[in-house]
Scaffold this motif. Structure first.
Motif, PDB file in Angstrom:
ATOM      1  N   PRO A   1     -13.171   2.601  -4.375  1.00 39.67           N
ATOM      2  CA  PRO A   1     -12.045   1.955  -3.709  1.00 39.67           C
ATOM      3  C   PRO A   1     -11.995   0.451  -4.012  1.00 39.67           C
ATOM      4  O   PRO A   1     -13.023  -0.187  -4.213  1.00 39.67           O
ATOM      5  CB  PRO A   1     -12.300   2.199  -2.229  1.00 39.67           C
TER       6      PRO A   1
ATOM      7  N   LYS B   1      -8.144  -1.495   1.881  1.00 39.75           N
ATOM      8  CA  LYS B   1      -9.113  -0.845   1.001  1.00 39.75           C
ATOM      9  C   LYS B   1      -8.590   0.549   0.679  1.00 39.75           C
ATOM     10  O   LYS B   1      -8.284   1.325   1.597  1.00 39.75           O
ATOM     11  CB  LYS B   1     -10.466  -0.763   1.695  1.00 39.75           C
ATOM     12  N   ALA B   2      -8.467   0.853  -0.630  1.00 42.83           N
ATOM     13  CA  ALA B   2      -7.944   2.167  -1.025  1.00 42.83           C
ATOM     14  C   ALA B   2      -8.378   2.508  -2.443  1.00 42.83           C
ATOM     15  O   ALA B   2      -8.684   1.619  -3.241  1.00 42.83           O
ATOM     16  CB  ALA B   2      -6.427   2.168  -0.953  1.00 42.83           C
ATOM     17  N   TYR B   3      -8.376   3.790  -2.736  1.00 41.58           N
ATOM     18  CA  TYR B   3      -8.544   4.233  -4.114  1.00 41.58           C
ATOM     19  C   TYR B   3      -7.238   3.958  -4.832  1.00 41.58           C
ATOM     20  O   TYR B   3      -6.170   3.871  -4.201  1.00 41.58           O
ATOM     21  CB  TYR B   3      -8.904   5.719  -4.161  1.00 41.58           C
TER      22      TYR B   3
ATOM     23  N   SER C   1      -2.375   5.631  -1.037  1.00 38.96           N
ATOM     24  CA  SER C   1      -2.406   5.468   0.421  1.00 38.96           C
ATOM     25  C   SER C   1      -2.515   6.824   1.111  1.00 38.96           C
ATOM     26  O   SER C   1      -1.588   7.295   1.762  1.00 38.96           O
ATOM     27  CB  SER C   1      -1.158   4.710   0.881  1.00 38.96           C
ATOM     28  N   GLN C   2      -3.682   7.413   0.941  1.00 37.94           N
ATOM     29  CA  GLN C   2      -3.966   8.709   1.542  1.00 37.94           C
ATOM     30  C   GLN C   2      -5.480   8.839   1.665  1.00 37.94           C
ATOM     31  O   GLN C   2      -6.215   8.416   0.772  1.00 37.94           O
ATOM     32  CB  GLN C   2      -3.385   9.823   0.666  1.00 37.94           C
ATOM     33  N   GLU C   3      -5.945   9.447   2.721  1.00 40.02           N
ATOM     34  CA  GLU C   3      -7.364   9.496   3.047  1.00 40.02           C
ATOM     35  C   GLU C   3      -8.252  10.245   2.065  1.00 40.02           C
ATOM     36  O   GLU C   3      -9.358   9.845   1.809  1.00 40.02           O
ATOM     37  CB  GLU C   3      -7.547  10.111   4.442  1.00 40.02           C
ATOM     38  N   ASP C   4      -7.834  11.337   1.503  1.00 39.41           N
ATOM     39  CA  ASP C   4      -8.726  12.228   0.760  1.00 39.41           C
ATOM     40  C   ASP C   4      -8.818  11.962  -0.742  1.00 39.41           C
ATOM     41  O   ASP C   4      -9.226  12.824  -1.508  1.00 39.41           O
ATOM     42  CB  ASP C   4      -8.313  13.677   1.006  1.00 39.41           C
TER      43      ASP C   4
END
Length: 126
Positions: free
Chosen positions: A46, A59-61, A88-91
């Motif tokens: 991330p 913070k994101a991938y 912008s997604q958790e998984d």
């Protein structure tokens, strides 16, 4: 007799100008945040941006694109050349280091990063 390379230089400059114009054509982003797109790239991160003290830490991938793309919402984010887009997604961490094709919606997240992100993501190929 003086030699000149003007014709060759002019041809090279013209080619560069044409290439710049072709690359500069942005993908329009609708103001409703509902611009569907299919992209391929490698999941990295991330990555972090912003400042914790200012309340803008993010913070994101990211989906690292094979070549830069230009997006423009005609508003707050404006035209931007992006080499990666925040997922912008958790998984998304489970795809780290993998090349994937995603169907997603591109949107401007002006309140935190002032840049374009991908949301409502579906990984369609790995």
């Amino acid at each position: 007799m003086m030699k000149t390379h003007f014709p060759r230089g002019l041809a090279a400059w013209s080619l560069l100008a044409v290439a710049t114009v072709c690359l500069a054509r942005p993908i329009p982003v609708r103001d409703d945040g509902e611009t569907p797109i299919t992209l391929q790239g490698t999941v990295i991160g991330p990555l972090t941006s912003g400042d914790k003290a200012e309340g803008t830490l993010f913070k994101a991938y990211h989906l690292k694109l094979a070549k830069p793309m230009r997006f423009d919402d005609g508003a707050d984010c404006g035209p931007q050349d992006k080499t990666s887009l925040a997922l912008s997604q958790e998984d998304m961490g489970r795809y780290k280091g993998k090349t994937v094709t995603v169907q997603a919606k591109v949107f401007c997240q002006i309140n935190r990063t002032g840049t374009y992100h991908l949301g409502d993501i579906a990984v369609v190929a790995r």
